[in-house]
Design a protein around this motif. Sequence first.
Motif, PDB file in Angstrom:
ATOM      1  N   UNK A 144       0.862  -1.176   0.000  1.00 51.61           N
ATOM      2  CA  UNK A 144       0.000   0.000   0.000  1.00 51.61           C
ATOM      3  C   UNK A 144       0.897   1.224   0.000  1.00 51.61           C
ATOM      4  N   UNK A 145       0.332   2.359  -0.414  1.00 52.24           N
ATOM      5  CA  UNK A 145       1.038   3.624  -0.267  1.00 52.24           C
ATOM      6  C   UNK A 145       0.046   4.688   0.144  1.00 52.24           C
ATOM      7  N   UNK A 146       0.568   5.701   0.815  1.00 54.28           N
ATOM      8  CA  UNK A 146      -0.265   6.824   1.241  1.00 54.28           C
ATOM      9  C   UNK A 146       0.647   8.003   1.520  1.00 54.28           C
ATOM     10  N   UNK A 147       0.007   9.139   1.795  1.00 59.06           N
ATOM     11  CA  UNK A 147       0.749  10.347   2.113  1.00 59.06           C
ATOM     12  C   UNK A 147       0.186  11.035   3.326  1.00 59.06           C
ATOM     13  N   UNK A 148       0.939  11.974   3.854  1.00 65.28           N
ATOM     14  CA  UNK A 148       0.423  12.817   4.924  1.00 65.28           C
ATOM     15  C   UNK A 148      -0.358  13.978   4.316  1.00 65.28           C
ATOM     16  N   UNK A 149      -0.218  14.136   2.991  1.00 62.90           N
ATOM     17  CA  UNK A 149      -1.004  15.054   2.176  1.00 62.90           C
ATOM     18  C   UNK A 149      -1.339  14.281   0.901  1.00 62.90           C
ATOM     19  N   UNK A 150      -2.171  14.856   0.037  1.00 65.83           N
ATOM     20  CA  UNK A 150      -2.535  14.192  -1.210  1.00 65.83           C
ATOM     21  C   UNK A 150      -2.221  15.137  -2.363  1.00 65.83           C
ATOM     22  N   UNK A 151      -1.266  14.738  -3.224  1.00 63.01           N
ATOM     23  CA  UNK A 151      -0.833  15.598  -4.329  1.00 63.01           C
ATOM     24  C   UNK A 151      -1.183  15.059  -5.711  1.00 63.01           C
ATOM     25  N   UNK A 152      -1.757  13.874  -5.809  1.00 67.42           N
ATOM     26  CA  UNK A 152      -2.009  13.267  -7.110  1.00 67.42           C
ATOM     27  C   UNK A 152      -0.780  12.515  -7.594  1.00 67.42           C
ATOM     28  N   UNK A 153      -0.974  11.510  -8.408  1.00 64.19           N
ATOM     29  CA  UNK A 153       0.150  10.713  -8.909  1.00 64.19           C
ATOM     30  C   UNK A 153       0.894  11.524  -9.972  1.00 64.19           C
ATOM     31  N   UNK A 154       2.186  11.616  -9.806  1.00 58.42           N
ATOM     32  CA  UNK A 154       3.041  12.421 -10.671  1.00 58.42           C
ATOM     33  C   UNK A 154       3.160  11.775 -12.061  1.00 58.42           C
ATOM     34  N   UNK A 155       2.847  12.524 -13.123  1.00 57.78           N
ATOM     35  CA  UNK A 155       2.905  11.960 -14.484  1.00 57.78           C
ATOM     36  C   UNK A 155       4.298  11.473 -14.888  1.00 57.78           C
ATOM     37  N   UNK A 156       5.328  12.139 -14.436  1.00 54.44           N
ATOM     38  CA  UNK A 156       6.684  11.661 -14.765  1.00 54.44           C
ATOM     39  C   UNK A 156       6.984  10.350 -14.044  1.00 54.44           C
ATOM     40  N   UNK A 157       6.486  10.183 -12.843  1.00 55.93           N
ATOM     41  CA  UNK A 157       6.662   8.913 -12.126  1.00 55.93           C
ATOM     42  C   UNK A 157       5.962   7.796 -12.896  1.00 55.93           C
ATOM     43  N   UNK A 158       4.765   8.067 -13.387  1.00 55.68           N
ATOM     44  CA  UNK A 158       4.033   7.079 -14.186  1.00 55.68           C
ATOM     45  C   UNK A 158       4.852   6.715 -15.427  1.00 55.68           C
TER      46      UNK A 158
END
Length: 146
Positions: A36-50
């Motif tokens: 699983x993954x999560x954040x302490x904030x929510x920024x959306x999945x980074x297109x460059x990471x994809x």
Amino acid sequence: MSDKKKILFLCTGNSCRSQMAEGFARADRGDVLEAYSAGVEKHGVNPRAVAVMAEAGVDISGQASKLVAELPDVAFDYVVTLCGSAHDLCPFFPGPVKKVHAPFEDPPALAAGAATEEEALARYREVRDAIRVFVAGLPQSLEADV
């Protein structure tokens, strides 16, 4: 009942490093890990990471940026913080969860000064490859005191 270890990758915005780690854990270590993954904030999945994950043969385009509170009620075996902010702000997890800090550089910050898109993607690839090596050693590498 599954013998898989339940692991949460936690980063500030759940947009890049934690998404990469979840993707590699599912693709390369899915036989022994429930990731699983999560954040302490929510920024959306980074297109460059994809994009760089797709180059490595792992599709994370269907993953979503989420907060810890949005995860199902899971008794994690491990919580791995991948950045300093997430480590400092890591929420409380009840039970015998083992918390591990495994920091990786922030790809967007590394790419900020890039002169070209290819140069920016190269920074993402560096972090992606380091995360893949880290995930390849899981869960055994987490058994040692870190």
